[in-house]
Write an enzyme that holds these catalytic residues in place. Structure first.
Site, PDB file in Angstrom:
ATOM      1  N   GLY A  47       1.014  -1.088   0.066  1.00  0.00           N
ATOM      2  CA  GLY A  47      -0.142   0.326   0.422  1.00  0.00           C
ATOM      3  C   GLY A  47       0.576   1.632   0.507  1.00  0.00           C
ATOM      4  CD  GLN A  52       4.055   5.553   2.080  1.00  0.00           C
ATOM      5  OE1 GLN A  52       2.850   5.446   1.975  1.00  0.00           O
ATOM      6  NE2 GLN A  52       5.164   5.035   3.358  1.00  0.00           N
ATOM      7  CB  CYS A  98       6.430   1.741   6.503  1.00  0.00           C
ATOM      8  SG  CYS A  98       6.337   3.718   5.780  1.00  0.00           S
ATOM      9  CG  LEU A  99       6.567   1.452  -0.096  1.00  0.00           C
ATOM     10  CD1 LEU A  99       6.064   2.122  -1.070  1.00  0.00           C
ATOM     11  CD2 LEU A  99       8.008  -0.056  -0.611  1.00  0.00           C
ATOM     12  CG  HIS A 140       1.300   0.739   7.578  1.00  0.00           C
ATOM     13  ND1 HIS A 140       2.602   0.220   7.836  1.00  0.00           N
ATOM     14  CD2 HIS A 140       1.463   1.501   6.501  1.00  0.00           C
ATOM     15  CE1 HIS A 140       3.540   0.865   7.641  1.00  0.00           C
ATOM     16  NE2 HIS A 140       2.787   1.549   6.543  1.00  0.00           N
ATOM     17  CD  GLU A 141      -0.448   2.117   3.428  1.00  0.00           C
ATOM     18  OE1 GLU A 141       0.377   3.772   2.981  1.00  0.00           O
ATOM     19  OE2 GLU A 141       0.327   1.014   3.260  1.00  0.00           O
ATOM     20  CG  HIS A 144       1.795   6.500   5.299  1.00  0.00           C
ATOM     21  ND1 HIS A 144       3.255   7.388   5.814  1.00  0.00           N
ATOM     22  CD2 HIS A 144       1.703   5.042   5.164  1.00  0.00           C
ATOM     23  CE1 HIS A 144       3.987   5.567   6.118  1.00  0.00           C
ATOM     24  NE2 HIS A 144       2.800   5.136   5.595  1.00  0.00           N
TER      25      HIS A 144
HETATM   26 NI    NI Z   1       4.168   2.992   5.075  1.00  0.00          NI
END
Ligand code: NI
Length: 181
Positions: A47, A52, A98-99, A140-141, A144
């Site tokens: 995701g 991000q 996480c990216l 999680h998203e 953000h």
């Molecule tokens: Ni993340």
């Protein structure tokens, strides 16, 4: 479509509250969503959230997962202005990444089942119930969008490890010391 640069831990865009999307049909928003789809595909994550890619807007993409963790298709779920509501109080632990924090994993508690509400990229209402990994990615998203990164959700500050030490993290997660209240 263009690949966008992914913000990494330390960049302030990851710590601010993102704004609601006022007009889903703005060309700039449509382009942002297309770019997020491509960036997520390229990065190979589960995701991604707009902050991000340095856009402080309430947009998330989730690789859509059914119960049993099977992928439903190649197109990610696109959700604008998402709202989550836990269904029940049951939480579970799992290892997350996480990216924006490459190479690091953490043991994170999340609600097992959540209800999501929002609109899709065409402005149509989109809602449903998610469980397991799908519910976890949604939480999680959406975090953000509120400037929250997974280290803030750790039960113990040292429940993090480099990906190369993942086995130790799994052992730690199974240890008797880990309970979710
Ligand atoms: Ni993340």
């Amino acid at each position: 479509m263009t690949l966008r640069k992914i913000a990494r831990l330390g960049h302030p865009v990851l710590l601010e509250r993102a704004r609601e999307v006022a007009d889903h049909d703005e060309p700039e928003i449509r382009r942002l969503i297309d770019d997020m789809i491509e960036t997520l595909r390229d990065a190979g994550g589960f995701g991604i959230a707009a902050p991000q890619v340095h856009a402080a807007l309430r947009i998330i993409l989730v690789v859509h997962l059914e119960e049993g963790n099977r992928r439903r298709g190649d197109d990610p779920l696109v959700l604008l202005n998402p709202i989550l509501e836990p269904v029940g109080s049951e939480r579970e632990l799992a290892i997350e990444g996480c990216l924006s924090i490459p190479g690091i994993r953490g043991i994170i508690p999340r609600y097992r089942v959540v209800r999501y509400d929002g609109i899709d990229r065409d402005g149509k209402p989109l809602s449903g119930e998610a469980s397991g990994l799908f519910a976890r990615i949604l939480q999680h998203e959406v975090d953000h969008l509120d400037g929250i990164l997974f280290p803030e959700r750790l039960v113990h500050p040292c429940d993090m490890a480099f990906e190369s030490e993942r086995k130790h993290l799994e052992d730690r997660m199974r240890s008797a010391n880990h309970h979710v209240e």
